[in-house]
Design an enzyme around this catalytic site. Structure first.
Site, PDB file in Angstrom:
ATOM      1  N   ASP A 167       0.840  -1.185   0.000  1.00  0.00           N
ATOM      2  CA  ASP A 167       0.000   0.000   0.000  1.00  0.00           C
ATOM      3  C   ASP A 167       0.886   1.249   0.000  1.00  0.00           C
ATOM      4  O   ASP A 167       1.851   1.337   0.769  1.00  0.00           O
ATOM      5  CB  ASP A 167      -0.899  -0.022   1.233  1.00  0.00           C
ATOM      6  N   GLU A 207       1.594   0.401  -4.887  1.00  0.00           N
ATOM      7  CA  GLU A 207       1.162   1.733  -5.318  1.00  0.00           C
ATOM      8  C   GLU A 207       2.371   2.668  -5.247  1.00  0.00           C
ATOM      9  O   GLU A 207       2.700   3.185  -4.178  1.00  0.00           O
ATOM     10  CB  GLU A 207       0.046   2.243  -4.411  1.00  0.00           C
TER      11      GLU A 207
END
Length: 366
Positions: A142, A172
């Site tokens: 994340d 990400e």
């Protein structure tokens, strides 16, 4: 009972979504403990461990590999909060702070300081445990762009060595606003730094070219900015003023995506100019940023933002038939499937899944 197309079901979910127990789980507390809500006995740590290991064994026996989402970029709580852990071990060490000592919250919660040695070690030790003791095959990070790239490369090497096999990492790699933007504190694991790492990055370039607009558009732009599959210039909706230049520009971005967004791949653009993908513009950034196909995670729908069917509901002219909406969905899925790189699909994307136009469904249940 309410009809299948009634709005009663959605209203029932909306009435309880802030108080029920459903959420996406991006509120970590103990990074290396299996989540208790999936266990038959959450109060027994051994049960959690054995059931997770049994699950992994069964999935592997059925020919599946498993990727696990890890959220090392923040914790749900800090300082003296009841759910705080790291600050109670070494106060003030594990979290990124401003010049005045406040904990930054660029990821929405208290940001961990993975640039600090022991926070970096915690990440590596945790991933080693999941890869060796639970046999997890891959890890999705994340907001990976908030971690140092040297740390991610060390993690990759150490985990592969511990597991005795290649563990695929992806995440990400956004150049997110705040303390770590543009390598302000360290060389960040963000898209434009990732070529050659072998680590995958979610690809917003192909997503936005196909869908139109961007991740964080206001209401007007959500409608007006059509994409390659839903009408840019060739079938304008009532709000769009896009030109043939916009269509050709997005076409070039789609072709960059088809070629794995390889930064050095030579593309002949819509003006007839041959140049590397990295010279194709994407909202002021480089459209081409990878060094190998495994470094791009291609997608047009994920848990964040509207489902593809819903964004098409905003952007397509209102007169478009359901048959043509299906064709638009299939075109978006096909571009994603046949682009070089790693294709990522959300459950239900192939079945016209809708979230009732909900953009951020983190607490909305099914």
């Amino acid at each position: 009972p309410a009809a299948a197309d009634s709005d009663t079901q959605q209203a029932t979910v909306a009435a309880t979504k802030d108080t029920d127990c459903f959420n996406w789980g991006y509120d970590p507390q103990h990074y290396t403990a299996p989540e208790g809500s999936y266990s038959t006995d959450a109060n027994n740590g051994m049960t959690r461990i054995l059931e997770y290991r049994s699950m992994m064994k069964s999935l592997h026996e059925n020919g599946l590999r498993v990727a696990m989402d890890v959220v090392f970029n923040h914790t749900a709580a800090a300082k003296q909060n009841d759910k705080s852990v790291l600050d109670k071990i070494v106060p003030g060490y594990y979290f990124r702070t401003t010049a005045t000592g406040d904990i930054t919250g660029d990821s929405c919660c208290s940001d961990t300081a993975s640039e600090n040695a022991m926070m970096g070690k915690l990440m590596i030790d945790s991933i080693k445990t999941w890869a060796t003791q639970y046999k997890v095959d891959s890890f999705r990070f994340d907001i990976m762009g908030m971690h140092p790239l040297p740390l991610m490369l060390k993690l990759q090497a150490d985990v592969n060595a511990a597991a005795g096999r290649d563990i695929y990492l992806y995440g990400e790699a956004w150049n997110i606003g705040g303390a770590t933007t543009n390598d302000a504190r360290f060389l960040a694991a963000r898209q434009n730094n990732m070529a050659g790492s072998g680590i995958g990055s979610f690809n917003d370039r192909i997503r936005d070219a196909v869908r139109g607009g961007g991740c964080c558009d206001d209401d007007a732009s959500t409608v007006a900015q059509q994409g390659f599959i839903n009408g840019v210039f060739y079938d304008r909706n009532a709000s769009s003023t896009q030109t043939v230049t916009d269509l050709m520009r997005l076409s070039d971005q789609v072709r960059v995506g088809l070629s794995a967004s390889l930064k050095d791949y030579l593309l002949t653009d819509y003006n007839g100019v041959t140049k590397p993908n990295s010279d194709v513009d994407y909202a002021g950034q480089k459209a081409g940023f990878t060094g190998a196909p495994q470094e791009t995670i291609n997608y047009v729908e994920a848990h964040d933002n509207q489902a593809l069917f819903d964004i098409n509901a905003f952007k397509l002219p209102n007169t478009i038939s359901i048959n043509d909406r299906v064709r638009v969905q299939n075109l978006g899925n096909a571009i994603n499937m046949f682009s070089q790189g790693v294709p990522f699909f959300q459950a239900g994307q192939d079945l016209l899944r809708s979230k009732s136009l909900d953009r951020d469904s983190y607490n909305a249940g099914d």
